[in-house]
Design a protein around this motif. Structure first.
Motif, mmCIF file in Angstrom:
data_model
loop_
_atom_site.group_PDB
_atom_site.id
_atom_site.type_symbol
_atom_site.label_atom_id
_atom_site.label_comp_id
_atom_site.label_asym_id
_atom_site.label_seq_id
_atom_site.Cartn_x
_atom_site.Cartn_y
_atom_site.Cartn_z
ATOM 1 N N ALA A 275 0.816 -1.217 0.000
ATOM 2 C CA ALA A 275 0.000 0.000 0.000
ATOM 3 C C ALA A 275 0.850 1.267 0.000
ATOM 4 O O ALA A 275 0.523 2.251 -0.664
ATOM 5 C CB ALA A 275 -0.939 -0.007 1.209
ATOM 6 N N GLU A 276 1.959 1.266 0.738
ATOM 7 C CA GLU A 276 2.791 2.465 0.803
ATOM 8 C C GLU A 276 3.384 2.803 -0.557
ATOM 9 O O GLU A 276 3.476 3.973 -0.935
ATOM 10 C CB GLU A 276 3.918 2.277 1.828
ATOM 11 N N ILE A 277 3.770 1.777 -1.321
ATOM 12 C CA ILE A 277 4.306 2.014 -2.663
ATOM 13 C C ILE A 277 3.197 2.535 -3.569
ATOM 14 O O ILE A 277 3.404 3.475 -4.358
ATOM 15 C CB ILE A 277 4.924 0.735 -3.240
ATOM 16 N N GLN A 278 2.011 1.950 -3.475
ATOM 17 C CA GLN A 278 0.888 2.433 -4.271
ATOM 18 C C GLN A 278 0.598 3.906 -3.964
ATOM 19 O O GLN A 278 0.332 4.703 -4.881
ATOM 20 C CB GLN A 278 -0.356 1.587 -3.987
ATOM 21 N N LEU A 279 0.632 4.260 -2.690
ATOM 22 C CA LEU A 279 0.382 5.651 -2.303
ATOM 23 C C LEU A 279 1.358 6.602 -2.988
ATOM 24 O O LEU A 279 0.969 7.646 -3.506
ATOM 25 C CB LEU A 279 0.522 5.802 -0.783
ATOM 26 N N ARG A 280 2.612 6.228 -3.004
ATOM 27 C CA ARG A 280 3.617 7.102 -3.599
ATOM 28 C C ARG A 280 3.447 7.207 -5.113
ATOM 29 O O ARG A 280 3.633 8.288 -5.687
ATOM 30 C CB ARG A 280 5.017 6.608 -3.232
ATOM 31 N N LEU A 281 3.101 6.120 -5.741
ATOM 32 C CA LEU A 281 2.896 6.153 -7.188
ATOM 33 C C LEU A 281 1.661 6.978 -7.543
ATOM 34 O O LEU A 281 1.683 7.778 -8.482
ATOM 35 C CB LEU A 281 2.779 4.730 -7.732
ATOM 36 N N LEU A 282 0.594 6.781 -6.792
ATOM 37 C CA LEU A 282 -0.595 7.601 -7.013
ATOM 38 C C LEU A 282 -0.290 9.076 -6.749
ATOM 39 O O LEU A 282 -0.715 9.959 -7.502
ATOM 40 C CB LEU A 282 -1.734 7.136 -6.100
ATOM 41 N N GLY A 283 0.437 9.342 -5.668
ATOM 42 C CA GLY A 283 0.782 10.718 -5.345
ATOM 43 C C GLY A 283 1.610 11.367 -6.432
ATOM 44 O O GLY A 283 1.383 12.524 -6.798
ATOM 45 N N ARG A 284 2.536 10.620 -6.979
ATOM 46 C CA ARG A 284 3.359 11.180 -8.051
ATOM 47 C C ARG A 284 2.521 11.408 -9.305
ATOM 48 O O ARG A 284 2.662 12.430 -9.979
ATOM 49 C CB ARG A 284 4.522 10.251 -8.364
ATOM 50 N N GLY A 285 1.646 10.467 -9.622
ATOM 51 C CA GLY A 285 0.790 10.632 -10.790
ATOM 52 C C GLY A 285 -0.121 11.841 -10.678
ATOM 53 O O GLY A 285 -0.283 12.610 -11.637
ATOM 54 N N ILE A 286 -0.693 12.031 -9.478
ATOM 55 C CA ILE A 286 -1.582 13.174 -9.272
ATOM 56 C C ILE A 286 -0.798 14.475 -9.281
ATOM 57 O O ILE A 286 -1.251 15.497 -9.812
ATOM 58 C CB ILE A 286 -2.374 12.989 -7.964
ATOM 59 N N ALA A 287 0.416 14.474 -8.701
ATOM 60 C CA ALA A 287 1.246 15.679 -8.729
ATOM 61 C C ALA A 287 1.614 16.046 -10.155
ATOM 62 O O ALA A 287 1.693 17.235 -10.505
ATOM 63 C CB ALA A 287 2.507 15.453 -7.901
ATOM 64 N N LEU A 288 1.824 15.042 -11.012
ATOM 65 C CA LEU A 288 2.180 15.288 -12.407
ATOM 66 C C LEU A 288 0.996 15.808 -13.208
ATOM 67 O O LEU A 288 1.131 16.738 -14.010
ATOM 68 C CB LEU A 288 2.703 13.995 -13.038
ATOM 69 N N CYS A 289 -0.172 15.218 -12.976
ATOM 70 C CA CYS A 289 -1.329 15.509 -13.828
ATOM 71 C C CYS A 289 -2.284 16.545 -13.242
ATOM 72 O O CYS A 289 -2.988 17.226 -13.993
ATOM 73 C CB CYS A 289 -2.102 14.215 -14.108
ATOM 74 N N GLY A 290 -2.354 16.641 -11.942
ATOM 75 C CA GLY A 290 -3.304 17.556 -11.320
ATOM 76 C C GLY A 290 -2.882 19.007 -11.451
ATOM 77 O O GLY A 290 -1.733 19.312 -11.755
ATOM 78 N N ASN A 291 -3.835 19.892 -11.201
ATOM 79 C CA ASN A 291 -3.544 21.332 -11.323
ATOM 80 C C ASN A 291 -4.132 22.132 -10.169
ATOM 81 O O ASN A 291 -4.372 23.325 -10.301
ATOM 82 C CB ASN A 291 -4.075 21.869 -12.656
ATOM 83 N N GLU A 292 -4.360 21.474 -9.022
ATOM 84 C CA GLU A 292 -4.927 22.179 -7.877
ATOM 85 C C GLU A 292 -4.021 22.125 -6.655
ATOM 86 O O GLU A 292 -4.468 22.260 -5.527
ATOM 87 C CB GLU A 292 -6.305 21.608 -7.541
ATOM 88 N N GLY A 293 -2.731 21.928 -6.870
ATOM 89 C CA GLY A 293 -1.789 21.929 -5.763
ATOM 90 C C GLY A 293 -1.627 20.561 -5.136
ATOM 91 O O GLY A 293 -2.242 19.581 -5.559
ATOM 92 N N PRO A 294 -0.775 20.466 -4.099
ATOM 93 C CA PRO A 294 -0.480 19.186 -3.453
ATOM 94 C C PRO A 294 -1.724 18.535 -2.868
ATOM 95 O O PRO A 294 -2.623 19.208 -2.368
ATOM 96 C CB PRO A 294 0.508 19.570 -2.343
ATOM 97 N N VAL A 295 -1.760 17.221 -2.938
ATOM 98 C CA VAL A 295 -2.900 16.473 -2.413
ATOM 99 C C VAL A 295 -2.648 16.123 -0.951
ATOM 100 O O VAL A 295 -1.528 15.809 -0.555
ATOM 101 C CB VAL A 295 -3.134 15.194 -3.243
ATOM 102 N N GLU A 296 -3.689 16.189 -0.136
ATOM 103 C CA GLU A 296 -3.557 15.841 1.275
ATOM 104 C C GLU A 296 -3.404 14.333 1.429
ATOM 105 O O GLU A 296 -4.022 13.544 0.709
ATOM 106 C CB GLU A 296 -4.783 16.311 2.047
ATOM 107 N N LEU A 297 -2.571 13.943 2.392
ATOM 108 C CA LEU A 297 -2.293 12.527 2.607
ATOM 109 C C LEU A 297 -3.565 11.741 2.917
ATOM 110 O O LEU A 297 -3.774 10.649 2.386
ATOM 111 C CB LEU A 297 -1.276 12.365 3.741
#
Length: 372
Positions: A275-297
């Motif tokens: 799960a921790e690896i999935q979280l980081r991959l999702l977080g990186r994907g959202i940081a790359l594609c999103g446009n509303e700033g950092p996502v809350e944990l």
């Protein structure tokens, strides 16, 4: 015995270890506010530099935040100490209207911005601050209270990019991060050097002050600054190991489209990852594609749990988070830029900072902005 375990003033030999490698720097800015830790930084760095003819240019910089009447006199006192130490000094002032709330956060951002500008004037590549082991312990307690993830609980790094600065050419170095503040005060007493006393360091309105007030009781239970700093080092080590695995998986499995409208696709093997690896991959994907700033944990954790449940049920899923759309289907997991959301009246939603971000850059590694 390590520097962290010793008592009494800092010796010249210890200072050589604390400043090791800086003899090759282009230039060094010492952040000296005038308190005991930063004054000790000035004193020790001056002795270290004078023992090295032809070494880097060193300048002490005092940021006058203009928040207290005494700040101007304190800056002048630092200038006198710097002159006595044979070190150039410059005072820079935080001008303009000060915020009514979040003053410490705004002052911190202004401080690093002004220090970076001062470094640029002398082509310096290092800014040294006097954060101590006690500061590391207080930082860890504050981040625990805010629900930070593993990266945040790793505390402050000894070397890091300067917050808010462009690129990584300018390094923020904290040479005293494993040194107790009491040792720096002992160093000043031995040298006969005075220092300023900032009353805001005792103002209980500030969270850091309240955390420091807890330390004597925690010390009695075996949870003093040394133990907390040790915990931060161990968590940093674990965070680095997990990040290395996540980064390697990203490099070999993520299919990234980095055009004007970025997107990233993961194959179905992501479901087998911890799960921790999935979280980081999702977080990186959202940081790359999103446009509303950092996502809350917490929101990212909720998304990851939903993805896991949908995968187990072999059900499709589509969620929007931080300006990104996450889609799960039989082909795998995909993250795309979400359509721009608009407020009533047609104004687009602006990016906002995650309160747990702690000044991280948008994409330093796999999801750090979310996991701090």
């Amino acid at each position: 015995m390590s520097i962290a375990d010793r008592l009494g003033p800092i010796s010249d030999t210890e200072a050589d270890l604390l400043f090791a490698g800086l003899e090759h720097a282009r230039g060094i800015v010492l952040a000296v506010a005038g308190g005991p830790a930063s004054t000790a930084l000035l004193w020790l760095a001056a002795r270290w530099r004078h023992a090295r003819p032809g070494g880097p240019a060193v300048i002490a910089v005092t940021v006058d935040h203009a928040l207290r009447p005494e700040s101007r006199d304190e800056a002048a006192a630092v200038k006198r100490i710097a002159k006595a130490c044979g070190i150039a000094h410059r005072t820079v002032r935080w001008s303009g209207v000060k915020p009514g709330t979040g003053v410490q956060k705004a002052a911190r951002e202004a401080r690093y911005r002004l220090l970076a500008a001062a470094a640029g004037r002398i082509d310096a590549d290092h800014i040294l601050t006097a954060h101590t082991r006690d500061d590391q312990a207080a930082t860890l307690l504050m981040r625990m209270s805010r629900g930070s993830g593993l990266a945040g609980l790793a505390g402050m790094a000894r070397a890091a990019p300067v917050p808010g600065a462009d690129g990584d050419a300018l390094v923020l170095l904290r040479p005293f991060l494993d040194v107790a503040k009491a040792r720096l005060m002992a160093t000043l007493r031995e040298a006969g050097i005075g220092h300023a006393d900032d009353p805001s360091n005792r103002d209980p309105r500030f969270a850091r002050v309240r955390m420091r007030a807890l330390m004597p009781a925690l010390e009695q239970e075996g949870l003093g600054s040394a133990r907390l700093a040790q915990l931060a080092r161990r968590l940093r080590r674990a965070d680095a190991a997990i990040e290395a695995v996540a980064a390697a998986w990203w490099a070999s499995h993520a299919r990234v489209h980095a055009g004007d409208v970025p997107a990233v696709a993961f194959d179905t093997t992501i479901a087998a990852l911890p799960a921790e690896i999935q979280l980081r991959l999702l977080g990186r994907g959202i940081a790359l594609c999103g446009n509303e700033g950092p996502v809350e944990l917490g929101k990212l954790e909720t998304l990851q749990e939903a993805v896991t449940a949908a995968t187990a049920a072999e059900s499709p899923l589509r969620r929007t988070l931080a300006g990104a759309v996450v889609t799960l289907d039989r082909k795998g997991l995909r993250v795309d830029r979400a359509p721009v959301r608009r407020l009533p009246g047609g104004k687009p939603v602006r990016a906002s900072r995650d309160p747990l971000n702690h000044g991280a850059s948008p994409l330093p590694h796999c999801g750090q902005t979310a996991l701090e």
